[in-house]
Design a protein around this motif. Structure first.
Motif, PDB file in Angstrom:
ATOM      1  N   ALA A  74       0.828  -1.207   0.000  1.00 38.97           N
ATOM      2  CA  ALA A  74       0.000   0.000   0.000  1.00 38.97           C
ATOM      3  C   ALA A  74       0.863   1.259   0.000  1.00 38.97           C
ATOM      4  N   MET A  75       2.008   1.220   0.703  1.00 40.80           N
ATOM      5  CA  MET A  75       2.927   2.365   0.682  1.00 40.80           C
ATOM      6  C   MET A  75       3.406   2.636  -0.740  1.00 40.80           C
ATOM      7  N   ALA A  76       3.832   1.573  -1.431  1.00 43.13           N
ATOM      8  CA  ALA A  76       4.318   1.724  -2.801  1.00 43.13           C
ATOM      9  C   ALA A  76       3.204   2.231  -3.717  1.00 43.13           C
ATOM     10  N   GLN A  77       2.000   1.672  -3.570  1.00 45.27           N
ATOM     11  CA  GLN A  77       0.878   2.101  -4.394  1.00 45.27           C
ATOM     12  C   GLN A  77       0.510   3.553  -4.113  1.00 45.27           C
ATOM     13  N   GLY A  78       0.577   3.946  -2.838  1.00 40.41           N
ATOM     14  CA  GLY A  78       0.278   5.330  -2.475  1.00 40.41           C
ATOM     15  C   GLY A  78       1.227   6.315  -3.139  1.00 40.41           C
ATOM     16  N   LEU A  79       2.498   5.953  -3.218  1.00 42.16           N
ATOM     17  CA  LEU A  79       3.488   6.818  -3.875  1.00 42.16           C
ATOM     18  C   LEU A  79       3.203   6.935  -5.371  1.00 42.16           C
ATOM     19  N   ARG A  80       2.794   5.830  -5.982  1.00 44.50           N
ATOM     20  CA  ARG A  80       2.457   5.879  -7.415  1.00 44.50           C
ATOM     21  C   ARG A  80       1.217   6.738  -7.644  1.00 44.50           C
ATOM     22  N   GLU A  81       0.281   6.685  -6.706  1.00 46.44           N
ATOM     23  CA  GLU A  81      -0.918   7.515  -6.846  1.00 46.44           C
ATOM     24  C   GLU A  81      -0.581   8.997  -6.679  1.00 46.44           C
ATOM     25  N   ILE A  82       0.362   9.306  -5.786  1.00 48.83           N
ATOM     26  CA  ILE A  82       0.796  10.701  -5.642  1.00 48.83           C
ATOM     27  C   ILE A  82       1.467  11.176  -6.934  1.00 48.83           C
ATOM     28  N   ALA A  83       2.271  10.294  -7.539  1.00 49.69           N
ATOM     29  CA  ALA A  83       2.916  10.653  -8.806  1.00 49.69           C
ATOM     30  C   ALA A  83       1.886  10.953  -9.889  1.00 49.69           C
ATOM     31  N   ALA A  84       0.733  10.285  -9.821  1.00 51.81           N
ATOM     32  CA  ALA A  84      -0.301  10.486 -10.847  1.00 51.81           C
ATOM     33  C   ALA A  84      -1.113  11.753 -10.627  1.00 51.81           C
ATOM     34  N   LEU A  85      -0.997  12.350  -9.447  1.00 49.14           N
ATOM     35  CA  LEU A  85      -1.755  13.572  -9.163  1.00 49.14           C
ATOM     36  C   LEU A  85      -1.175  14.763  -9.907  1.00 49.14           C
ATOM     37  N   ALA A  86      -2.045  15.718 -10.182  1.00 50.79           N
ATOM     38  CA  ALA A  86      -1.578  16.952 -10.833  1.00 50.79           C
ATOM     39  C   ALA A  86      -0.628  17.697  -9.905  1.00 50.79           C
ATOM     40  N   ASP A  87       0.411  18.257 -10.473  1.00 49.67           N
ATOM     41  CA  ASP A  87       1.387  19.025  -9.704  1.00 49.67           C
ATOM     42  C   ASP A  87       0.832  20.440  -9.480  1.00 49.67           C
ATOM     43  N   PRO A  88       0.621  20.835  -8.226  1.00 52.37           N
ATOM     44  CA  PRO A  88       0.047  22.162  -7.988  1.00 52.37           C
ATOM     45  C   PRO A  88       1.044  23.299  -8.148  1.00 52.37           C
ATOM     46  N   ILE A  89       2.343  22.989  -8.114  1.00 53.97           N
ATOM     47  CA  ILE A  89       3.355  24.044  -8.082  1.00 53.97           C
ATOM     48  C   ILE A  89       3.405  24.791  -9.418  1.00 53.97           C
ATOM     49  N   GLY A  90       3.414  26.121  -9.317  1.00 56.07           N
ATOM     50  CA  GLY A  90       3.467  26.963 -10.506  1.00 56.07           C
ATOM     51  C   GLY A  90       2.108  27.325 -11.063  1.00 56.07           C
ATOM     52  N   GLU A  91       1.064  26.728 -10.512  1.00 56.71           N
ATOM     53  CA  GLU A  91      -0.294  27.024 -10.988  1.00 56.71           C
ATOM     54  C   GLU A  91      -0.639  28.488 -10.689  1.00 56.71           C
ATOM     55  N   ILE A  92      -1.127  29.203 -11.708  1.00 58.57           N
ATOM     56  CA  ILE A  92      -1.488  30.614 -11.555  1.00 58.57           C
ATOM     57  C   ILE A  92      -3.007  30.736 -11.580  1.00 58.57           C
ATOM     58  N   ALA A  93      -3.555  31.400 -10.577  1.00 61.59           N
ATOM     59  CA  ALA A  93      -4.999  31.538 -10.465  1.00 61.59           C
ATOM     60  C   ALA A  93      -5.387  33.009 -10.379  1.00 61.59           C
ATOM     61  N   ASN A  94      -6.605  33.297 -10.826  1.00 64.87           N
ATOM     62  CA  ASN A  94      -7.221  34.624 -10.665  1.00 64.87           C
ATOM     63  C   ASN A  94      -6.384  35.749 -11.281  1.00 64.87           C
ATOM     64  N   LEU A  95      -5.801  35.475 -12.440  1.00 62.27           N
ATOM     65  CA  LEU A  95      -5.009  36.503 -13.116  1.00 62.27           C
ATOM     66  C   LEU A  95      -5.961  37.511 -13.781  1.00 62.27           C
TER      67      LEU A  95
END
Length: 412
Positions: A74-95
């Motif tokens: 489950a630890m290994a699977q959890g890490l793979r699921e985190i890798a599949a998530l969208a990366d929030p860093i650099g996201e620009i909002a409300n420009l």
């Protein structure tokens, strides 16, 4: 501890500029390393379990500490699921473009260095490392002394994966001493650490809250309630109330107090009492509950304020939704509370008026979890109101800064 802080601060700069591809490569490499070293992880965990049994740790704590094959997978699977998530860093909002001509928006950026203090569960080492890594942070992990061998073994896999992806090994560091003074040092290193996340018992979190000079994301108790309204479907109410208590006893989102409207109490409590008895759950109730149920001891005032983390349940019969919400306001911990009802108006009131980090309708409190909410593995559950609230996933491990785009603009 100062050396760990200095190394983490340097590593945080590298993490902040790391690409999504590099971070995902590290996460996948860590997952593979955990699977490849499953035998070593099991052996290290066996040392911790043997010591814990010798020290007389409770069954609930032993359950949290154990790292069997399924949990390693489950630890290994959890890490793979985190890798599949969208990366929030650099996201620009409300420009938006202002009348002056400048464009103003907000960019999501890492917090920097996150210190995490936790007890018992060694899988937190992988979960926390993975989430902090994906959010572009460096992290210092201080696990409990009871899991020291497991945590060191998992940290070895984490650092192997980081190096394989070309990221600094110091991006994730585990405190290798069990000296409690290390906690005191970590929570006051505001020169190097940007935020502290404590995960553990009430005494640990109270100490961190009391002594920390670094900002803290925390929750103290998980005194969670299920309120069965007199407009509830009986079968749904029984299933939810049973699951919320018995699916797992030692978690912060387990129901500790069941509130039942007087108009439905005699139709749900006897059946629930039979099911709880079969599961070995001890019942403590108000006078009305004790009158309805033979095998129920009187509840004390302390019971309404207790997070049992054990097969014990407090039950109170209430007039209706207003008294139920009043009880939650007085005795709850702003963690997770649920209503079972078919009345949309009452469901809406409960959602609006109950001041908790998760409020549910016709669902078990056991769903209050980062994975169940689609956040990937969680760093913890916050009952604070500032910055992060509820399960803390990737977004909770970031902040925003204003950005301004101009083309030679000057203020008149």
């Amino acid at each position: 501890m100062q050396a760990l802080g200095q190394d983490a601060r340097i590593a945080s700069a590298a993490m902040a500029r790391a690409s999504t591809a590099d971070k995902n490569a590290a996460l996948l490499a860590i997952a593979e390393a955990i699977e490849d070293h499953a035998t070593e992880l099991t052996r290290a965990n066996g040392e911790d379990l043997a010591a814990a049994r010798q020290q007389g740790l409770s069954g609930a704590l032993l359950d949290r500490l154990e790292l069997g094959g399924e949990r390693i997978a489950a630890m290994a699977q959890g890490l793979r699921e985190i890798a599949a998530l969208a990366d929030p860093i650099g996201e620009i909002a409300n420009l938006v473009t202002r009348p002056s001509g400048i464009q103003v928006g907000r960019m999501r950026v890492p917090l920097g260095v996150i210190g995490i203090i936790y007890e018992s569960r060694p899988n937190v080492t992988a979960d926390a490392a993975g989430l902090c890594l994906k959010a572009g942070n460096a992290t210092i992990l201080r696990g409990g002394s009871e899991a020291i061998h497991s945590n060191k073994a998992i940290a070895g896999c984490v650092q192997q994966g980081l190096l394989q992806a070309g990221l600094p090994a110091e991006s994730v560091q585990v405190v290798k001493t069990v000296d409690r003074a290390a906690v005191g040092a970590l929570i006051t290193m505001d020169r190097y650490v940007d935020v502290i996340v404590p995960r553990g018992g009430k005494s640990l979190i109270e100490r961190v809250h009391r002594e920390a000079t670094v900002p803290v994301i925390k929750h103290l108790d998980g005194i969670c309630h299920v309120y069965v309204d007199d407009c509830a479907d009986r079968d749904k109410a029984i299933a939810i109330a049973y699951n919320a208590k018995t699916q797992r006893y030692g978690t912060c989102c387990t129901m500790e107090t069941l509130l039942v409207a007087r108009g439905i109490a005699d139709r749900v409590l006897p059946t629930l009492a039979e099911q709880y008895a079969a599961a070995g759950v001890e019942l403590r109730g108000c006078p009305e509950t004790c009158a309805l149920l033979d095998d129920c001891r009187p509840a004390s005032e302390e019971d309404w304020n207790t997070e049992y983390l054990a097969p014990i349940l407090s039950i109170r019969v209430v007039d209706g939704i207003d008294q139920a919400m009043e009880h939650i306001r007085e005795h709850g911990s702003q963690h997770t509370d649920s209503i079972v009802t078919d009345d949309l108006g009452r469901a809406g009131r409960f959602l609006r008026e109950v001041d908790s980090s998760s409020v549910m309708v016709n669902a078990s409190t056991r769903f209050a979890d980062g994975f169940e909410y689609g956040l990937g593995a969680e760093i913890g559950i916050s009952t604070d109101k500032l910055h992060a609230r509820g399960p803390v996933g990737l977004e909770g491990l970031t902040t925003q800064k204003f950005i301004v785009l101009g083309d030679g603009h000057v203020r008149q």
